[in-house]
Enzyme design. Structure first.
Site, mmCIF file in Angstrom:
data_model
loop_
_atom_site.group_PDB
_atom_site.id
_atom_site.type_symbol
_atom_site.label_atom_id
_atom_site.label_comp_id
_atom_site.label_asym_id
_atom_site.label_seq_id
_atom_site.Cartn_x
_atom_site.Cartn_y
_atom_site.Cartn_z
ATOM 1 C CG ASN A 152 40.160 28.580 -36.532
ATOM 2 O OD1 ASN A 152 40.118 29.606 -35.865
ATOM 3 N ND2 ASN A 152 40.383 27.395 -35.999
ATOM 4 C CG HIS A 154 35.952 23.429 -33.140
ATOM 5 N ND1 HIS A 154 36.182 24.498 -33.973
ATOM 6 C CD2 HIS A 154 36.753 23.607 -32.055
ATOM 7 C CE1 HIS A 154 37.087 25.289 -33.417
ATOM 8 N NE2 HIS A 154 37.440 24.772 -32.256
ATOM 9 C CD GLU A 201 33.860 25.609 -36.711
ATOM 10 O OE1 GLU A 201 33.972 26.533 -37.532
ATOM 11 O OE2 GLU A 201 34.848 24.950 -36.309
ATOM 12 C CB SER A 225 40.455 23.983 -33.173
ATOM 13 O OG SER A 225 41.854 23.932 -32.918
#
Length: 507
Positions: free
Chosen positions: A196, A146, A158, A125
């Site tokens: 993120n 991900h 992802e 991540s």
């Protein structure tokens, strides 16, 4: 690529933690044979029992048939270690601890036991896919895959190619993930990938607002939920994630972009982590938790509705107050309380620009159309009696009123502008397409809409006005508008479209 995706029949998942188990459940439910492997042999049996129990629960709830559950259980295979012979394994998904050297060493060893056509995927991540793949003789076979926890429920994945990932691989794995019923987005191998990175817009600005003493965590969260429509306020989210985890992500992404001001973490998080104020996991963070329940002080009671008139500069607010029985006047008398609705500016600057007596001026954020909550800004020169009159008048509407300190712009405007501007920076750097940015944030962060679509709905010109006002007021480059945003406002183009590119000229 489509042919490869359809031919994948067996995968190996290495790592039997929460994430690994979720990936296993997803894949086996989709009809694949799944080998489970872990450095601890006993963990494999525990993981198989856990996934089997989850399949049973799905059947009992009618989500899948009993026959499908039993068939899926039959496709769970205990591998004889992570490096067991991998004949017939089409894809290996690594979900071990977030440690670069551990992952690099594992993939280097896997290259010895797997066939040359076996694809490798890392569920990292935060680590660079390119750096992980650098340990391979053939880094073209590795990409990031991900997933988000809990994997069976969080539909987003992802897809992150490294610098040397083979060109055919991302679209092929995208096709595979879609076949599993999940929603893939393509992200560049940049710090934080997509979700993120995009998530920094809300959290970093909320922490900045707290550091400035504008409002308490509970007050910021109330505004974020009621005005912006978020399911969780930023401080509730930080407590849920765990500040120890979030602090590391904040620092990592900021340093990964070489100190980019818009991603600058707050000084508040480091001492709070040192003090063990992590959040829900240990009972105290920005909130206290008793038996897992968040403890929040009730909102203070507002004064009685005043008998004196008030003046407002926004007709919508005036209509709302009049309907509540408050006398609204259109000419300011010597003792009239003045309620202004600043956009991209402080209450003080708005009052001074209009030539108003600041001691009788308060601000109310117009963002959100005064529908679910009113945010009242109080500045140092305000006459407290005038402030109480304004508070009582606003409370007479029946809407909750949050009373905060005046700042360079209202709280909701700052949060929204930061969310949208961060997404625009991602789009402007071509780290992901506008469509994937909105999909990723909506599914991965649970926002009511994607940030680019949100910016269009609020008005891209309004977002730009707020950002420019913040830069002018604070001088802080964290608020500098993205070129993507400024260009599209100037051209009248939507934020959600990439627009014409050189490739379009080539046919």
């Amino acid at each position: 690529m489509e042919k490869w995706a359809k031919q994948v029949g067996r995968i190996r998942v290495i790592g039997t933690g929460v994430m690994g188990r979720g990936i296993v459940q997803l894949a086996v439910t989709a009809g694949l044979e799944v080998e489970l492997a872990d450095a601890r042999p006993e963990a494999v049996g525990e993981a198989i029992d856990h996934v089997s129990a989850m399949l049973g629960k799905l059947a009992s709830k009618g989500k899948i048939t009993e026959e499908a559950a039993e068939s899926a259980k039959g496709r769970l295979i205990a591998a004889d270690g992570p490096l067991a012979p991998a004949d017939g394994v089409d894809l290996v998904v690594e979900a071990v601890r977030e440690d670069l050297e551990i992952k690099r060493a594992l993939f280097a060893e896997l290259e010895r036991v797997c066939g040359s056509d076996t694809v490798f995927a890392t569920n990292t991540s935060s680590l660079s896919v390119t750096e992980i793949g650098a340990a391979l003789t053939d880094p073209g076979r590795l990409l990031g895959l991900h997933f988000f926890n809990p994997v069976p429920l969080m539909r987003l994945v992802e897809i992150v190619p490294g610098a040397r990932t083979a060109a055919w691989l991302p679209p092929a794995v995208t096709e595979l993930v879609r076949g599993w019923g999940h929603e893939p987005v393509l992200a560049r191998d940049a710090p934080g990938f997509l979700v993120n990175h995009a998530g920094r817009g809300l959290g970093t600005e909320a922490l900045q607002i707290l550091a400035e003493g504008i409002a308490t965590p509970a007050e910021v969260d109330r505004v974020a939920r009621d005005v912006l429509g978020l399911k969780l306020g930023p401080f509730e989210l930080l407590d849920l994630t765990g500040l120890d985890v979030s602090h590391a992500v904040l620092e990592s992404i900021w340093s990964g972009f070489h100190g980019e001001p818009r991603l600058r973490p707050s000084w508040l998080t480091r001492p709070r982590v040192a003090a063990g104020l992590f959040g829900r996991k240990n009972g105290e963070g920005f909130y206290r938790y008793v038996d897992g329940q968040q403890q929040v002080e009730p909102e203070p009671a507002a004064p009685e509705a005043p008998n004196t008139p008030v003046w407002v500069d926004d007709e919508r607010l005036g209509t709302l107050l009049s309907a509540a029985g408050i006398q609204v006047v259109h000419s300011a008398y010597p003792d009239t309380v003045l309620i202004v609705s600043p956009t991209g500016a402080s209450t003080v600057d708005t009052a001074l620009a209009a030539g108003f007596p600041v001691e009788r001026v308060v601000g109310v954020d117009p963002l959100g159309g005064y529908r679910k909550r009113l945010t009242l800004s109080v500045h140092p020169a305000l006459d407290p009696a005038a402030g109480r009159i304004a508070w009582g008048a606003l409370a007479a509407t029946g809407l909750p009123v949050t009373v905060v300190r005046d700042g360079p712009a209202p709280i909701a405007q700052r949060l929204l502008a930061s969310i949208v501007n961060t997404a625009c920076f991602i789009a402007g750097q071509r780290l992901a397409t506008p469509e994937d940015i909105d999909t990723a944030v909506r599914l991965g962060l649970g926002y009511p809409r994607g940030p680019l679509a949100w910016g269009e709905e609020a008005g891209a010109d309004l977002v730009l006005q707020v950002l420019r006002g913040l830069v002018a007021s604070t001088g802080d480059q964290r608020y500098r508008p993205s070129g993507w945003l400024t260009e599209r406002v100037a051209l009248g183009l939507p934020l959600t479209s990439a627009g014409t590119s050189p490739a379009d000229l080539l046919g």
